[in-house]
Motif scaffolding. Structure first.
Motif, PDB file in Angstrom:
ATOM      1  N   ARG A  12       4.116 -39.324 -15.360  1.00 17.82           N
ATOM      2  CA  ARG A  12       4.127 -39.481 -14.027  1.00 17.82           C
ATOM      3  C   ARG A  12       3.477 -40.389 -13.341  1.00 17.82           C
ATOM      4  NH1 ARG A  12       3.949 -33.492 -14.509  1.00 17.82           N
ATOM      5  NH2 ARG A  12       1.752 -33.894 -14.005  1.00 17.82           N
ATOM      6  N   ARG A  13       3.993 -41.249 -12.422  1.00 14.33           N
ATOM      7  CA  ARG A  13       3.194 -42.201 -11.716  1.00 14.33           C
ATOM      8  C   ARG A  13       2.156 -41.353 -11.127  1.00 14.33           C
ATOM      9  NH1 ARG A  13       2.897 -47.411  -9.870  1.00 14.33           N
ATOM     10  NH2 ARG A  13       2.055 -47.477  -7.886  1.00 14.33           N
ATOM     11  N   GLY A  14       2.249 -40.182 -10.441  1.00 12.87           N
ATOM     12  CA  GLY A  14       1.328 -39.509  -9.723  1.00 12.87           C
ATOM     13  C   GLY A  14      -0.068 -39.333 -10.770  1.00 12.87           C
ATOM     14  N   ASP A  15       0.320 -38.989 -12.039  1.00 15.48           N
ATOM     15  CA  ASP A  15      -0.822 -38.942 -12.961  1.00 15.48           C
ATOM     16  C   ASP A  15      -1.620 -40.309 -12.934  1.00 15.48           C
ATOM     17  OD1 ASP A  15      -0.364 -36.105 -13.447  1.00 15.48           O
ATOM     18  OD2 ASP A  15       0.786 -36.622 -15.054  1.00 15.48           O
ATOM     19  N   ALA A  16      -0.776 -41.356 -13.018  1.00 12.34           N
ATOM     20  CA  ALA A  16      -1.420 -42.657 -13.063  1.00 12.34           C
ATOM     21  C   ALA A  16      -2.266 -42.810 -11.940  1.00 12.34           C
ATOM     22  CB  ALA A  16      -0.442 -43.753 -13.263  1.00 12.34           C
ATOM     23  N   GLU A  17      -2.006 -42.472 -10.741  1.00 11.49           N
ATOM     24  CA  GLU A  17      -2.486 -42.867  -9.535  1.00 11.49           C
ATOM     25  C   GLU A  17      -4.028 -41.931  -9.504  1.00 11.49           C
ATOM     26  OE1 GLU A  17      -2.373 -44.978  -7.162  1.00 11.49           O
ATOM     27  OE2 GLU A  17      -0.511 -45.832  -7.994  1.00 11.49           O
ATOM     28  N   LYS A  18      -3.697 -40.642 -10.049  1.00 12.77           N
ATOM     29  CA  LYS A  18      -5.061 -39.622 -10.046  1.00 12.77           C
ATOM     30  C   LYS A  18      -6.144 -40.234 -10.864  1.00 12.77           C
ATOM     31  CE  LYS A  18      -6.395 -35.398 -11.817  1.00 12.77           C
ATOM     32  NZ  LYS A  18      -5.822 -34.262 -12.701  1.00 12.77           N
ATOM     33  N   LEU A  19      -5.523 -41.097 -12.036  1.00 13.59           N
ATOM     34  CA  LEU A  19      -6.590 -41.618 -12.973  1.00 13.59           C
ATOM     35  C   LEU A  19      -7.243 -42.913 -12.040  1.00 13.59           C
ATOM     36  CD1 LEU A  19      -7.914 -42.357 -15.511  1.00 13.59           C
ATOM     37  CD2 LEU A  19      -5.967 -44.004 -16.107  1.00 13.59           C
ATOM     38  N   LYS A  20      -6.520 -43.513 -11.298  1.00  9.79           N
ATOM     39  CA  LYS A  20      -7.168 -44.559 -10.553  1.00  9.79           C
ATOM     40  C   LYS A  20      -8.076 -44.057  -9.514  1.00  9.79           C
ATOM     41  CE  LYS A  20      -6.007 -48.211  -7.009  1.00  9.79           C
ATOM     42  NZ  LYS A  20      -4.931 -48.717  -6.171  1.00  9.79           N
ATOM     43  N   GLU A  21      -7.828 -42.980  -9.198  1.00 10.26           N
ATOM     44  CA  GLU A  21      -8.946 -42.388  -8.089  1.00 10.26           C
ATOM     45  C   GLU A  21      -9.999 -42.194  -8.751  1.00 10.26           C
ATOM     46  OE1 GLU A  21      -9.066 -42.592  -4.749  1.00 10.26           O
ATOM     47  OE2 GLU A  21      -6.928 -43.731  -5.092  1.00 10.26           O
ATOM     48  N   GLU A  22      -9.862 -41.442 -10.170  1.00  3.38           N
ATOM     49  CA  GLU A  22     -11.097 -40.699 -10.799  1.00  3.38           C
ATOM     50  C   GLU A  22     -11.924 -42.018 -11.340  1.00  3.38           C
ATOM     51  OE1 GLU A  22     -12.136 -37.643 -11.964  1.00  3.38           O
ATOM     52  OE2 GLU A  22     -10.530 -36.748 -10.623  1.00  3.38           O
ATOM     53  N   VAL A  48     -19.249 -47.792 -24.838  1.00  3.15           N
ATOM     54  CA  VAL A  48     -19.277 -46.602 -24.136  1.00  3.15           C
ATOM     55  C   VAL A  48     -18.432 -46.783 -22.795  1.00  3.15           C
ATOM     56  CG1 VAL A  48     -21.221 -45.455 -22.682  1.00  3.15           C
ATOM     57  CG2 VAL A  48     -21.908 -46.540 -24.876  1.00  3.15           C
ATOM     58  N   ASP A  49     -18.237 -47.802 -22.161  1.00  2.29           N
ATOM     59  CA  ASP A  49     -17.221 -47.901 -20.932  1.00  2.29           C
ATOM     60  C   ASP A  49     -15.897 -47.608 -21.414  1.00  2.29           C
ATOM     61  OD1 ASP A  49     -16.748 -48.213 -18.367  1.00  2.29           O
ATOM     62  OD2 ASP A  49     -16.318 -50.461 -18.977  1.00  2.29           O
ATOM     63  N   ARG A  50     -15.679 -48.358 -22.574  1.00  2.00           N
ATOM     64  CA  ARG A  50     -14.177 -48.269 -23.382  1.00  2.00           C
ATOM     65  C   ARG A  50     -14.063 -46.718 -23.537  1.00  2.00           C
ATOM     66  NH1 ARG A  50     -14.644 -50.595 -28.236  1.00  2.00           N
ATOM     67  NH2 ARG A  50     -15.495 -48.784 -28.849  1.00  2.00           N
ATOM     68  N   ASP A  51     -14.664 -45.995 -24.110  1.00  2.00           N
ATOM     69  CA  ASP A  51     -14.623 -44.553 -24.558  1.00  2.00           C
ATOM     70  C   ASP A  51     -14.603 -43.569 -23.324  1.00  2.00           C
ATOM     71  OD1 ASP A  51     -14.885 -45.311 -26.999  1.00  2.00           O
ATOM     72  OD2 ASP A  51     -16.936 -44.646 -27.462  1.00  2.00           O
ATOM     73  N   HIS A  52     -15.204 -43.897 -22.255  1.00  2.00           N
ATOM     74  CA  HIS A  52     -15.356 -43.155 -21.020  1.00  2.00           C
ATOM     75  C   HIS A  52     -13.958 -43.381 -20.438  1.00  2.00           C
ATOM     76  CE1 HIS A  52     -16.447 -42.521 -16.695  1.00  2.00           C
ATOM     77  NE2 HIS A  52     -16.727 -41.436 -17.226  1.00  2.00           N
ATOM     78  N   ILE A  53     -13.584 -44.488 -20.259  1.00  2.00           N
ATOM     79  CA  ILE A  53     -12.184 -44.948 -19.628  1.00  2.00           C
ATOM     80  C   ILE A  53     -11.064 -44.108 -20.468  1.00  2.00           C
ATOM     81  CG2 ILE A  53     -10.696 -46.664 -19.278  1.00  2.00           C
ATOM     82  CD1 ILE A  53     -13.102 -48.428 -18.534  1.00  2.00           C
ATOM     83  N   ALA A  54     -11.189 -44.263 -21.935  1.00  2.00           N
ATOM     84  CA  ALA A  54     -10.111 -43.608 -22.611  1.00  2.00           C
ATOM     85  C   ALA A  54     -10.086 -42.068 -22.396  1.00  2.00           C
ATOM     86  CB  ALA A  54     -10.234 -43.853 -24.040  1.00  2.00           C
ATOM     87  N   ARG A  55     -11.351 -41.443 -22.206  1.00  2.00           N
ATOM     88  CA  ARG A  55     -11.487 -39.918 -22.180  1.00  2.00           C
ATOM     89  C   ARG A  55     -10.789 -39.690 -20.439  1.00  2.00           C
ATOM     90  NH1 ARG A  55     -16.446 -39.878 -23.307  1.00  2.00           N
ATOM     91  NH2 ARG A  55     -17.291 -39.575 -21.014  1.00  2.00           N
ATOM     92  N   LEU A  56     -11.304 -40.323 -19.743  1.00  2.00           N
ATOM     93  CA  LEU A  56     -10.678 -39.987 -18.346  1.00  2.00           C
ATOM     94  C   LEU A  56      -9.115 -40.198 -18.309  1.00  2.00           C
ATOM     95  CD1 LEU A  56     -13.079 -41.879 -15.949  1.00  2.00           C
ATOM     96  CD2 LEU A  56     -12.608 -39.659 -15.997  1.00  2.00           C
ATOM     97  N   MET A  57      -8.616 -41.214 -18.933  1.00  2.00           N
ATOM     98  CA  MET A  57      -7.307 -41.286 -19.199  1.00  2.00           C
ATOM     99  C   MET A  57      -6.554 -39.833 -19.644  1.00  2.00           C
ATOM    100  SD  MET A  57      -6.521 -45.298 -20.309  1.00  2.00           S
ATOM    101  CE  MET A  57      -6.650 -46.422 -19.384  1.00  2.00           C
TER     102      MET A  57
END
Length: 70
Positions: A12-22, A48-57
């Motif tokens: 869902r696009r809403g989940d993508a937008e939520k990730l952007k905010e996170e 480290v940044d890559r792993d953090h971003i993937a985890r947030l996703m």
């Protein structure tokens, strides 16, 4: 390390937008984030940044994450 792009695919696009905010709340600069419908791509500056971003996703509902060089 060359910059790498981490891409998350969402149902869902809403989940993508939520990730952007996170990501913004986590300190990722807006110019590093691209949202296109249900896909979010982010430039990672380190492993480290890559792993953090993937985890947030994944926490925000990504059904899959991919990594590529920029």
């Amino acid at each position: 390390m060359r910059n790498r792009k981490v891409t998350g695919i969402f149902e869902r696009r809403g989940d993508a937008e939520k990730l952007k905010e996170e990501l913004l709340e986590a300190g990722v600069a807006l110019h590093r984030i691209v949202v296109s419908d249900k896909i979010v791509a982010v430039v990672a500056r380190s492993p480290v940044d890559r792993d953090h971003i993937a985890r947030l996703m994944l926490e925000c509902g990504a059904r899959e994450t991919l990594e590529s060089r920029t």
